[in-house]
Scaffold this active site. Sequence first.
Site, PDB file in Angstrom:
ATOM      1  N   VAL A  14     -10.328  -0.922 -37.373  1.00 25.29           N
ATOM      2  CA  VAL A  14     -10.054   0.863 -37.228  1.00 25.29           C
ATOM      3  C   VAL A  14      -9.958   1.172 -38.700  1.00 25.29           C
ATOM      4  CG1 VAL A  14      -9.710   3.205 -36.852  1.00 25.29           C
ATOM      5  CG2 VAL A  14      -9.737   1.499 -35.314  1.00 25.29           C
ATOM      6  N   THR A  87      -2.769  -0.393 -30.328  1.00 28.56           N
ATOM      7  CA  THR A  87      -2.214   0.136 -29.843  1.00 28.56           C
ATOM      8  C   THR A  87      -2.305  -0.239 -28.314  1.00 28.56           C
ATOM      9  OG1 THR A  87      -3.393   1.740 -29.627  1.00 28.56           O
ATOM     10  CG2 THR A  87      -1.021   2.797 -30.780  1.00 28.56           C
ATOM     11  N   LEU A 167     -15.102   5.616 -33.440  1.00 32.10           N
ATOM     12  CA  LEU A 167     -16.343   4.590 -33.500  1.00 32.10           C
ATOM     13  C   LEU A 167     -17.092   3.129 -32.534  1.00 32.10           C
ATOM     14  CD1 LEU A 167     -14.360   3.265 -36.934  1.00 32.10           C
ATOM     15  CD2 LEU A 167     -16.051   5.079 -36.132  1.00 32.10           C
ATOM     16  N   GLU A 169     -18.303   0.007 -31.736  1.00 30.94           N
ATOM     17  CA  GLU A 169     -18.539  -1.499 -32.357  1.00 30.94           C
ATOM     18  C   GLU A 169     -19.797  -1.600 -32.528  1.00 30.94           C
ATOM     19  OE1 GLU A 169     -15.154  -4.355 -31.501  1.00 30.94           O
ATOM     20  OE2 GLU A 169     -14.381  -3.508 -30.110  1.00 30.94           O
ATOM     21  N   ASN A 237     -13.746   8.821 -23.684  1.00 29.11           N
ATOM     22  CA  ASN A 237     -13.678   7.559 -23.272  1.00 29.11           C
ATOM     23  C   ASN A 237     -13.215   7.288 -21.298  1.00 29.11           C
ATOM     24  OD1 ASN A 237     -14.498   6.354 -25.875  1.00 29.11           O
ATOM     25  ND2 ASN A 237     -11.878   4.936 -26.499  1.00 29.11           N
ATOM     26  N   LEU A 279     -25.683   5.589 -18.829  1.00 30.99           N
ATOM     27  CA  LEU A 279     -26.928   4.953 -17.390  1.00 30.99           C
ATOM     28  C   LEU A 279     -27.570   3.452 -17.240  1.00 30.99           C
ATOM     29  CD1 LEU A 279     -27.810   8.855 -16.704  1.00 30.99           C
ATOM     30  CD2 LEU A 279     -25.771   7.878 -15.927  1.00 30.99           C
ATOM     31  N   ASN A 280     -26.987   3.091 -18.194  1.00 28.91           N
ATOM     32  CA  ASN A 280     -27.034   1.475 -17.862  1.00 28.91           C
ATOM     33  C   ASN A 280     -26.521   0.637 -16.630  1.00 28.91           C
ATOM     34  OD1 ASN A 280     -29.723   1.583 -19.746  1.00 28.91           O
ATOM     35  ND2 ASN A 280     -28.091   1.544 -21.017  1.00 28.91           N
ATOM     36  N   GLY A 282     -24.655  -2.406 -14.242  1.00 23.50           N
ATOM     37  CA  GLY A 282     -24.873  -4.184 -14.831  1.00 23.50           C
ATOM     38  C   GLY A 282     -23.972  -3.843 -14.666  1.00 23.50           C
ATOM     39  N   CYS A 289     -11.438  -0.668 -26.138  1.00 18.47           N
ATOM     40  CA  CYS A 289     -11.105   0.700 -25.925  1.00 18.47           C
ATOM     41  C   CYS A 289     -11.522   1.346 -24.634  1.00 18.47           C
ATOM     42  CB  CYS A 289     -12.331   2.203 -26.494  1.00 18.47           C
ATOM     43  SG  CYS A 289     -11.845   1.640 -29.081  1.00 18.47           S
TER      44      CYS A 289
END
Length: 460
Positions: A14, A87, A167, A169, A237, A279-280, A282, A289
């Site tokens: 970050v 953290t 963010l 990744e 998140n 909405l995938n 698997g 995160c």
Amino acid sequence: MEEFNVGVVGAGYVGLVTGACLAHVGHRVRCVDKNEARVAELAEGRVPIYEPGLEELVARGRKRLSFSTDLPGAVRDSDVLFIAVDTPPGEGGSADLSSVGAVARSVGRALAEAERERAREKPLVVVNKSTVPVGSGDYVSMLVREGAQEVDGGNVPYRVVSNPEFLREGSAVYDSLFPDRIVLGAEKRDALDTMRALYQPIVEQSFPTQLDPRPRDAVPFVTTDLASAEMIKYAANAFLATKISFINEMAALCELVGADVTNVATGIGLDDRIGARFLNAGIGWGGSCFPKDVAALRAVAREYGHEPALLDATVSVNERQRKAVIQKLQRDLRTLKGKRVALLGLAFKPNTDDLREAPSLEIARLVNSLGARVVGYDPVAGKGAAAMLPDLKVVFDPYEALAGAHAAVVVTEWEEVRSLDPEKAASLMEDPKLLVDGRNVLDPAAALDAGLLYRGFGRG
């Protein structure tokens, strides 16, 4: 545009992206890290993490971007100082704020020492960029004040701001320069005014860019109080993790009734109240995160005697998805003892080398514990995975991983995995040539036509 002197404490994922992007839009940035080897590496132009576009951005910003281990110097010279340190999850899932606390106290001491030499014209704006639980802004403010009192017992001019990062990744540079929104929380108006001026080139999209056309004319700028800004990060998140777990719950039902979850996801995703992203179905979510932030939010809830039933279910469904991979392998291989299983992709998502909470690691351990031999392929995360799992054989060609394998599991949807030639794959594999598509990214018909035994998630 007003130019600022910016300090960024923590030259990790970050912090480095934040510093490079702020330098790119015209500010003078010093990234500070206690890791001397990392600082030396960055000073020589070598970026220690894999993130598309970051190395080029760091190289282009050399005149405005520097690296150091000198925190007091950064405090003395900066108008705005970002705290961007780890953290990690602590006991019970709560966020470990020890690194944030140590930096905050050091900032207070350095600020007091600098005030002895020269009074600041404006308060130092200390920005929490690290993901921190609600109340951390007040905690940082307290520690800055205590650090200053250790030096001279007096007051020092500073403001604390919460500025959570959003963010992704693999697209962090893009997300920094063209964000969905910028969220700022503070109790003092002058701090918000400073941050608005700092982010003006990004908000107004007035900096030079090679992207044409630009994604938008202006970026939403959300200002609120400290606690609400901190909560926005966790809520965002947690919602995305819940959305993934929801479609995985639907996938389990689709398998039972013979429906195809990919068609279900398309159908519900066209409702603009729901949206198609995340909405995938698997093997579920991982990374640095979602697991950490959901755990921290659950821990905060329990601090107040609240049982977060929906978040608990979100985690439970996600844990089940890893076990579903093993169940699919066992159903067709019968026993895993003596079998060779290829894991296609090891990083938790494409375009990153990040292995934190990567599904591949848990799957590899489970498969290995059941007597199989595991070989893993990943174009960038292979070496890191090999260091973490000594029993994992790592290769850097997907077809080498498939050679002699009785089963393969698509774990990370790298383009090299998405574009696999099913006929070549089948020719290299041993019976039953089982392909478990953990990301539902391959064509089932093409796989079956090539002689592969295809098993997806929720595809009937």
